[in-house]
Motif scaffolding. Structure first.
Motif: not given
Length: 390
Positions: A134-137
């Protein structure tokens, strides 16, 4: 996105490039010439990087309608992958050249050059899956195709390089599905056999390759009691756990099979013994690469001079060989390479320590890649420095 597709000349990379084009990316194909003395043709399914492979890659690019180039990375390949292979064997260790190729060539030389040229990502035909949080990682996971899964050899790339990598074959469960995709798209490599073994040892004779590069170094084969039981032409050609090709002059007193249990390069001696001496339940590894920073803790943020403690033990699965079975274990990150006596060598390069919580492993050799998983997710990787029975 502008995507550089690494095209080896095989079916996997051709389909990966096709899927990148289909996804709407601006794709350019590149074939990496890795061998200085490439043969015109491969020997069946052995080896790669031949002139034949470069031609197959070009034809696939033509079918896809994408630009195609050949990049000569042979000098870099010789200086990193081949040199490491020879150095590790000469030191009595067991290297994995596919791991080093992914580290130094595909996700260092190739990816860095692609970034410098303005590409956003590199697409390859590896069998592995990327999950975006969800945080792009991003997380690296096993492929649903267990037989072809390559997450083990990709674990060395780390999170920064994973952020600029694409594995379009990540959702394929079988090789047959990939071949069907290639045939449907009119790619002539749809039935091309897979390459296997070590790519720069096209005839499969690893011992012969080592002998040609390192020379003949006759020495003794001894049993664990110190008795001479045979001779060899170079201790570098043997690896812990090896049973075949030992050329022993006489059988063991108890008649049981003997295995290589130690390679002592300082004395050019190969030591053989019974199978039970190969069983280990503790592993120390060096040069750790982590995808999940929660396992690293203070090791990554504390100066070595303060002698930080290792992180707490975490339950994981450990895999030692590319197609080996994962085994239950506990891992903790260390600020250096751990040792048998629990003392960590504070060399400034993080390591990891593993203790098996199930059955022992057999034939773990220094130089092998130790990859740590949680289910299908790759957590980290390091190079085995030592293994023993605790």
């Amino acid at each position: 996105m502008r995507v550089l597709a690494a095209m080896s000349g095989g079916v996997d990379s051709a389909v990966a490039a096709a899927l990148a084009v289909e996804a709407g990316h601006d794709v350019v194909g590149v074939h990496m010439a890795l061998s200085r003395n490439r043969d015109q043709f491969r020997t069946g399914s052995r080896g790669c990087c031949s002139i034949e492979d470069a031609g197959d890659a070009r034809r696939a690019a033509d079918v896809l309608g994408i630009p195609y180039y050949v990049w000569d990375l042979s000098e870099r390949f010789e200086e990193t992958v081949v040199a490491d292979f020879l150095s590790e064997y000469e030191s009595g260790r067991t290297p994995n050249p596919c791991v080093r190729c992914n580290e130094h060539i595909k996700f260092e030389a190739l990816l860095d050059k692609a970034t410098a040229l303005g590409f956003d990502a590199v697409a390859t035909g590896h069998y592995a899956r990327v999950v975006t949080r969800g945080d792009g990682s991003r997380e690296l996971h096993r492929s649903p195709n267990a037989e072809k899964d390559q997450s083990y050899v990709l674990a060395v790339m780390g999170p920064d390089r994973l952020a600029r990598a694409m594995f379009p074959l990540g959702g394929f469960a079988t090789k047959a599905e990939v071949r069907a995709e290639a045939e449907r798209r009119g790619l002539s490599v749809s039935a091309k056999p897979d390459s296997y073994d070590i790519c720069f040892v096209a005839d499969g004779d690893t011992r012969g390759f080592l002998r040609d590069r390192l020379g003949s170094r006759p020495g003794e084969v001894r049993d664990v009691e110190g008795n001479v039981v045979g001779e060899h032409d170079g201790a570098y050609a043997y690896t812990v756990g090896q049973r075949k090709g030992l050329g022993l002059g006489r059988p063991a007193a108890d008649g049981r099979a003997r295995y290589v249990v130690d390679v002592q390069t300082s004395t050019n001696t190969v030591v053989v013994g019974p199978a039970e001496l190969l069983s280990v339940d503790r592993v120390a590894a060096e040069k750790a690469v982590w995808f999940d920073s929660s396992l690293v803790g203070p090791v990554e943020t504390t100066h070595v001079e303060t002698s930080p403690a290792a992180t707490t033990w975490r339950d994981v699965e450990l895999q030692i060989r590319a197609h080996g079975s994962p085994v239950p274990a506990q891992v903790r990150a260390t600020p250096g390479t751990p040792g048998r006596d629990g003392v960590v060598a504070h060399d400034g390069v993080p390591g990891l320590e593993l203790r098996l919580t199930g059955a022992p492993l057999r034939g773990v050799a220094a130089g092998q890649s130790a990859v740590v998983y949680r289910g299908t997710q790759v957590l980290g990787q390091a190079t085995v420095a030592d293994a023993w029975r605790g």
